[in-house]
Design a protein around this motif. Structure first.
Motif, PDB file in Angstrom:
ATOM      1  N   LEU A  59       0.873  -1.196  -0.047  1.00  0.00           N
ATOM      2  CA  LEU A  59      -0.051  -0.040  -0.027  1.00  0.00           C
ATOM      3  C   LEU A  59       0.930   1.157  -0.001  1.00  0.00           C
ATOM      4  O   LEU A  59       0.474   2.274  -0.760  1.00  0.00           O
ATOM      5  CB  LEU A  59      -0.971   0.069   1.128  1.00  0.00           C
ATOM      6  N   ASN A  60       2.067   1.470   0.685  1.00  0.00           N
ATOM      7  CA  ASN A  60       2.627   2.363   0.830  1.00  0.00           C
ATOM      8  C   ASN A  60       3.474   2.852  -0.573  1.00  0.00           C
ATOM      9  O   ASN A  60       3.787   3.995  -0.677  1.00  0.00           O
ATOM     10  CB  ASN A  60       3.902   2.220   1.987  1.00  0.00           C
ATOM     11  N   GLY A  61       3.578   1.521  -1.147  1.00  0.00           N
ATOM     12  CA  GLY A  61       4.172   1.930  -2.516  1.00  0.00           C
ATOM     13  C   GLY A  61       3.596   2.403  -3.706  1.00  0.00           C
ATOM     14  O   GLY A  61       4.146   3.107  -4.566  1.00  0.00           O
ATOM     15  N   VAL A  62       2.320   2.288  -3.424  1.00  0.00           N
ATOM     16  CA  VAL A  62       1.296   2.880  -4.672  1.00  0.00           C
ATOM     17  C   VAL A  62       0.582   3.940  -4.102  1.00  0.00           C
ATOM     18  O   VAL A  62      -0.176   4.619  -4.975  1.00  0.00           O
ATOM     19  CB  VAL A  62       0.287   1.849  -4.937  1.00  0.00           C
ATOM     20  N   GLU A  63       0.713   4.259  -3.012  1.00  0.00           N
ATOM     21  CA  GLU A  63      -0.105   5.225  -2.165  1.00  0.00           C
ATOM     22  C   GLU A  63       0.155   6.861  -2.857  1.00  0.00           C
ATOM     23  O   GLU A  63      -0.791   7.462  -3.018  1.00  0.00           O
ATOM     24  CB  GLU A  63       0.228   5.556  -0.934  1.00  0.00           C
ATOM     25  N   PRO A  64       1.530   7.098  -3.060  1.00  0.00           N
ATOM     26  CA  PRO A  64       1.717   8.376  -3.681  1.00  0.00           C
ATOM     27  C   PRO A  64       0.952   8.667  -5.204  1.00  0.00           C
ATOM     28  O   PRO A  64       0.488   9.635  -5.726  1.00  0.00           O
ATOM     29  CB  PRO A  64       3.301   8.403  -3.915  1.00  0.00           C
ATOM     30  N   TYR A  65       0.893   7.551  -6.137  1.00  0.00           N
ATOM     31  CA  TYR A  65       0.299   7.596  -7.239  1.00  0.00           C
ATOM     32  C   TYR A  65      -1.357   7.929  -7.039  1.00  0.00           C
ATOM     33  O   TYR A  65      -1.841   8.971  -7.776  1.00  0.00           O
ATOM     34  CB  TYR A  65       0.444   5.982  -8.018  1.00  0.00           C
ATOM     35  N   PHE A  66      -2.122   7.121  -6.318  1.00  0.00           N
ATOM     36  CA  PHE A  66      -3.214   7.620  -5.898  1.00  0.00           C
ATOM     37  C   PHE A  66      -3.545   8.830  -5.394  1.00  0.00           C
ATOM     38  O   PHE A  66      -4.654   9.660  -5.461  1.00  0.00           O
ATOM     39  CB  PHE A  66      -4.112   6.292  -5.329  1.00  0.00           C
ATOM     40  N   GLN A  67      -2.648   9.262  -4.528  1.00  0.00           N
ATOM     41  CA  GLN A  67      -2.814  10.450  -3.577  1.00  0.00           C
ATOM     42  C   GLN A  67      -2.760  11.580  -4.816  1.00  0.00           C
ATOM     43  O   GLN A  67      -3.382  12.642  -4.862  1.00  0.00           O
ATOM     44  CB  GLN A  67      -1.685  10.642  -2.837  1.00  0.00           C
ATOM     45  N   ILE A 107      -3.745  11.422  -7.893  1.00  0.00           N
ATOM     46  CA  ILE A 107      -4.900  11.465  -8.716  1.00  0.00           C
ATOM     47  C   ILE A 107      -6.104  12.059  -7.962  1.00  0.00           C
ATOM     48  O   ILE A 107      -6.657  12.831  -8.400  1.00  0.00           O
ATOM     49  CB  ILE A 107      -5.572   9.979  -8.961  1.00  0.00           C
ATOM     50  N   GLN A 108      -6.034  11.881  -6.738  1.00  0.00           N
ATOM     51  CA  GLN A 108      -7.094  12.604  -5.895  1.00  0.00           C
ATOM     52  C   GLN A 108      -6.888  14.112  -5.838  1.00  0.00           C
ATOM     53  O   GLN A 108      -7.740  14.887  -5.681  1.00  0.00           O
ATOM     54  CB  GLN A 108      -6.944  12.055  -4.394  1.00  0.00           C
ATOM     55  N   ASP A 109      -5.399  14.474  -5.819  1.00  0.00           N
ATOM     56  CA  ASP A 109      -4.945  16.039  -5.826  1.00  0.00           C
ATOM     57  C   ASP A 109      -5.494  16.535  -6.992  1.00  0.00           C
ATOM     58  O   ASP A 109      -5.974  17.810  -7.221  1.00  0.00           O
ATOM     59  CB  ASP A 109      -3.714  16.239  -5.525  1.00  0.00           C
ATOM     60  N   THR A 110      -5.476  15.828  -8.398  1.00  0.00           N
ATOM     61  CA  THR A 110      -5.586  16.226  -9.713  1.00  0.00           C
ATOM     62  C   THR A 110      -7.327  16.692  -9.598  1.00  0.00           C
ATOM     63  O   THR A 110      -7.726  17.446 -10.266  1.00  0.00           O
ATOM     64  CB  THR A 110      -5.314  15.311 -10.564  1.00  0.00           C
ATOM     65  N   HIS A 154      -8.921  20.587  -1.118  1.00  0.00           N
ATOM     66  CA  HIS A 154      -8.026  20.950  -1.825  1.00  0.00           C
ATOM     67  C   HIS A 154      -6.801  21.960  -1.174  1.00  0.00           C
ATOM     68  O   HIS A 154      -7.156  22.651  -0.271  1.00  0.00           O
ATOM     69  CB  HIS A 154      -8.742  22.260  -3.097  1.00  0.00           C
ATOM     70  N   LYS A 155      -5.638  21.625  -1.494  1.00  0.00           N
ATOM     71  CA  LYS A 155      -4.518  22.601  -0.675  1.00  0.00           C
ATOM     72  C   LYS A 155      -4.341  23.760  -1.227  1.00  0.00           C
ATOM     73  O   LYS A 155      -4.465  24.087  -2.397  1.00  0.00           O
ATOM     74  CB  LYS A 155      -3.316  21.669  -0.855  1.00  0.00           C
ATOM     75  N   GLU A 156      -4.100  24.544  -0.503  1.00  0.00           N
ATOM     76  CA  GLU A 156      -3.724  26.171  -0.897  1.00  0.00           C
ATOM     77  C   GLU A 156      -2.530  26.108  -2.081  1.00  0.00           C
ATOM     78  O   GLU A 156      -1.706  25.637  -1.576  1.00  0.00           O
ATOM     79  CB  GLU A 156      -3.320  26.891   0.440  1.00  0.00           C
ATOM     80  N   PRO A 157      -2.918  26.792  -3.275  1.00  0.00           N
ATOM     81  CA  PRO A 157      -1.782  26.844  -4.135  1.00  0.00           C
ATOM     82  C   PRO A 157      -0.621  27.888  -3.506  1.00  0.00           C
ATOM     83  O   PRO A 157      -0.874  28.444  -2.752  1.00  0.00           O
ATOM     84  CB  PRO A 157      -2.707  27.406  -5.208  1.00  0.00           C
ATOM     85  N   GLN A 158       0.409  27.688  -4.177  1.00  0.00           N
ATOM     86  CA  GLN A 158       1.578  28.425  -3.887  1.00  0.00           C
ATOM     87  C   GLN A 158       1.287  29.633  -4.722  1.00  0.00           C
ATOM     88  O   GLN A 158       0.987  29.927  -5.705  1.00  0.00           O
ATOM     89  CB  GLN A 158       2.749  27.789  -4.671  1.00  0.00           C
ATOM     90  N   GLY A 178      -9.324   5.590 -11.951  1.00  0.00           N
ATOM     91  CA  GLY A 178      -7.830   5.315 -11.034  1.00  0.00           C
ATOM     92  C   GLY A 178      -8.135   5.723  -9.819  1.00  0.00           C
ATOM     93  O   GLY A 178      -7.716   5.038  -9.139  1.00  0.00           O
ATOM     94  N   TYR A 179      -8.872   6.675  -9.556  1.00  0.00           N
ATOM     95  CA  TYR A 179      -9.222   7.292  -8.321  1.00  0.00           C
ATOM     96  C   TYR A 179     -10.067   6.173  -7.529  1.00  0.00           C
ATOM     97  O   TYR A 179      -9.585   5.592  -6.201  1.00  0.00           O
ATOM     98  CB  TYR A 179      -9.928   8.534  -8.089  1.00  0.00           C
ATOM     99  N   LEU A 180     -11.147   5.540  -8.145  1.00  0.00           N
ATOM    100  CA  LEU A 180     -11.975   4.676  -7.357  1.00  0.00           C
ATOM    101  C   LEU A 180     -11.081   3.434  -7.146  1.00  0.00           C
ATOM    102  O   LEU A 180     -11.039   2.536  -6.148  1.00  0.00           O
ATOM    103  CB  LEU A 180     -13.097   4.217  -8.178  1.00  0.00           C
ATOM    104  N   LYS A 181     -10.110   2.887  -8.093  1.00  0.00           N
ATOM    105  CA  LYS A 181      -9.478   1.761  -7.869  1.00  0.00           C
ATOM    106  C   LYS A 181      -8.411   1.929  -6.837  1.00  0.00           C
ATOM    107  O   LYS A 181      -8.225   1.135  -5.883  1.00  0.00           O
ATOM    108  CB  LYS A 181      -8.622   1.692  -9.297  1.00  0.00           C
TER     109      LYS A 181
END
Length: 318
Positions: free
Chosen positions: A39-47, A49-52, A195-199, A225-228
């Motif tokens: 899970l830790n290996g693929v979490e950045p990818y899905f994160q 997608i969520q940010d997008t 949504h994170k505050e933009p720079q 991909g997000y649902l996955k």
């Protein structure tokens, strides 16, 4: 009191059980660590997608998409529940808790459809409105399995066969606290994406993102991909919770087995001491009975000595 043979047999039986529970503890520990690493290996990818998705919704106030269709006019609503249980028992209250939450959700839903993952859940909900073709195991969750499940849910939602999709799983808050939880997969809502505050540089937003060919088309591709990713996370969380619950149960069983062996060993030693004492008592009693028997005395007349002369007269008697 049980015999020495019975106690010895019971000690051997408990010792074999102790070896099994200890082995199950080690296996569950290894499985949980492996699933966490995956899970830790693929979490950045899905994160990402969520940010997008969050960025698209943040910059598009009037954005509408089929994945966000709430269908308020449709009644009664057909609600699909993906219930994630274990394939085995011996995991404490893990299966009981998630099944209890599922029963509560089903009771509050007019037209539910069940999609059960795990042998325990399928056996529990046998005879209810369960999708019989949805056959997935809870062991060793993979991204591929999560993708297949998400594609099934997306197709049913877009065709109108399901109006909502929820997943019921077990959230592992920490190694001590595990609780059943519910997460809404479809339709998507803005509240799900923070949504994170933009720079900013000198008061100006310095990140320009252009979605080609359009934000709508990008959503078509990244939402599955997000649902996955969400489903994979739920599968791993449930699997880790199951293994952690089994570790706790097996650790408790191992401690109880050791305590039982200690108690049986004391009982065994007492039984041996009792048997040895009894044998010694019987030997001593038998020896005393044999050596202490009194025989009747026989009175023997003393010997008579006569001194006789040549003519046959008695000269002396003693």
């Amino acid at each position: 009191m049980a015999s020495i043979k019975e106690i010895r047999t019971r000690i051997k039986s408990v010792d074999q059980t102790l070896k099994i529970t200890n082995a199950m503890y080690l296996i569950s520990s290894s499985k949980m660590r492996k699933a966490r690493q995956q899970l830790n290996g693929v979490e950045p990818y899905f994160q990402k997608i969520q940010d997008t998705i969050a960025d698209i919704l943040y910059h598009s106030e009037e954005f509408h998409h089929p994945f966000m269709d709430t269908r308020p006019e449709k009644k009664p609503r057909t609600v699909g529940y993906i219930v994630i249980t274990g394939d085995k028992g011996l995991a404490g209250a893990y299966n009981h808790n998630v099944l209890k939450l599922a029963e509560e959700k089903l009771a509050a839903t007019e037209n539910p459809v069940l999609f059960v993952i795990g042998q325990v859940g399928r056996a529990y909900f046998a005879g209810k409105n369960v999708d019989g073709e949805f056959l997935y195991t809870a062991q060793d969750p993979t991204v591929t399995r999560a993708r297949d499940i998400s594609e099934t849910m997306v197709n049913l939602f877009l065709r109108g066969q399901l109006d909502e999709v929820h997943v019921i799983y077990t959230e592992m808050v920490n190694p001590v606290l595990m609780r059943p939880a519910t997460y809404q997969l479809l339709p998507l809502t803005r509240e799900q994406f923070s949504h994170k505050e933009p720079q900013y540089t000198a008061g100006q937003y310095n990140r320009q993102v252009v979605y080609v060919p359009s934000a709508h088309k990008v959503m078509d591709k990244i939402v599955p991909g997000y649902l996955k990713g969400v489903l994979f996370g739920c599968l791993v969380e449930s699997f880790c919770s199951e293994q952690n619950a089994r570790m706790t149960a097996m650790d408790s069983s191992t401690k109880n087995a050791r305590e039982m062996i200690r108690t049986l060993s004391l009982e065994y030693n007492r039984a041996r001491q009792t048997a040895i004492t009894q044998e010694i008592t019987e030997i001593v009693g038998g020896a005393q009975q044999k050596g202490g028997k009194v025989r009747p005395e026989r009175h023997i007349q003393p010997a008579l000595t006569l001194l006789v002369s040549a003519d046959g007269s008695v000269l002396h008697r003693s």
